[in-house]
Motif scaffolding. Sequence first.
Motif, mmCIF file in Angstrom:
data_model
loop_
_atom_site.group_PDB
_atom_site.id
_atom_site.type_symbol
_atom_site.label_atom_id
_atom_site.label_comp_id
_atom_site.label_asym_id
_atom_site.label_seq_id
_atom_site.Cartn_x
_atom_site.Cartn_y
_atom_site.Cartn_z
ATOM 1 N N GLN A 101 69.707 5.316 56.111
ATOM 2 C CA GLN A 101 68.542 4.502 56.465
ATOM 3 C C GLN A 101 68.486 4.255 57.974
ATOM 4 O O GLN A 101 67.417 4.327 58.589
ATOM 5 C CB GLN A 101 68.582 3.177 55.706
ATOM 6 N N ALA B 198 67.435 7.489 59.685
ATOM 7 C CA ALA B 198 66.010 7.747 59.489
ATOM 8 C C ALA B 198 65.180 6.955 60.497
ATOM 9 O O ALA B 198 64.165 7.453 61.007
ATOM 10 C CB ALA B 198 65.600 7.387 58.061
ATOM 11 N N ARG B 199 65.609 5.740 60.803
ATOM 12 C CA ARG B 199 64.891 4.940 61.809
ATOM 13 C C ARG B 199 65.002 5.579 63.187
ATOM 14 O O ARG B 199 64.037 5.605 63.951
ATOM 15 C CB ARG B 199 65.451 3.519 61.841
ATOM 16 N N SER C 117 62.794 8.695 63.542
ATOM 17 C CA SER C 117 61.357 8.434 63.639
ATOM 18 C C SER C 117 60.906 8.080 65.056
ATOM 19 O O SER C 117 59.700 8.028 65.325
ATOM 20 C CB SER C 117 60.964 7.300 62.691
ATOM 21 N N HIS D 35 66.273 19.728 55.393
ATOM 22 C CA HIS D 35 66.061 18.296 55.629
ATOM 23 C C HIS D 35 66.217 17.899 57.094
ATOM 24 O O HIS D 35 65.873 16.779 57.464
ATOM 25 C CB HIS D 35 67.045 17.467 54.790
ATOM 26 N N ASN E 122 63.114 16.694 58.741
ATOM 27 C CA ASN E 122 62.300 15.865 57.865
ATOM 28 C C ASN E 122 62.578 14.396 58.137
ATOM 29 O O ASN E 122 63.714 13.922 57.995
ATOM 30 C CB ASN E 122 62.605 16.215 56.402
ATOM 31 N N ASP F 68 61.525 11.919 56.392
ATOM 32 C CA ASP F 68 61.734 11.260 55.107
ATOM 33 C C ASP F 68 62.669 12.119 54.271
ATOM 34 O O ASP F 68 62.292 12.723 53.275
ATOM 35 C CB ASP F 68 60.388 11.073 54.394
#
Length: 222
Positions: free
Chosen positions: A189, A192-193, A196, A216, A219, A221
């Motif tokens: 998590q 992922a932040r 982004s 992935h 990606n 997400d």
Amino acid sequence: MPTLYHLWISPFSRKIRVILGEKKIEADLKVEQIWDRRPEFLAMNPDGTVPVFVDDDGTTVANSVAISEYLDETRPEVPLLPGDAAARAEIRRLVAWFDRKFNEEVTEMLVGEKLMKRFLGTGEPSSAAIRAGHINIATHLAYIGFLAERRNWLAGDHFSLADIAAAAHISAVDYIGDVPWEKYPEAKQWYARVKSRPSFRPLLSDHIPGVRPPAHYANLDF
């Protein structure tokens, strides 16, 4: 325009590329094949390693720690060592953790064995080293998850150089598909932040000659 001499898969180069993005510094990115030992490059950095940053005025800075602090001092409008002395000490502690401990125990064992040995022509990958890297990464992902559960970002309330250093190393290992994300949801998590953020996206577009990343990798997400 400043120039950054870098290598795609080098986590230390990746760290500086993200810093440049966070600070919105346009730079000419020049891939330096360090195994060529170019005399012109060695004149800038006798150590023969990347990254090396050359500023507009010709100031040349080698070593990712030195470059990081140089950029934060000369372009302070987006601070990546924010807070008081204690907060900055914690950021520096975590940067050292990933640049030294994670690098020695994971990055070198996996990226170094699987990719850099090929480029450097230093022999076949060591299966023992690769096994050790797979074991060692578990401890580090658990620690990232521990920090991410208790803080907004790894070092505290604000995105900082600690997150950049950690993500730079993680991204290099993730390029070869060796991060067991399914076992560490808190670390996933947090990553992922980071992925982004606009500053990080150029890294996700990297394609190393002869080596394709897993599906992935780019990606957001994943």
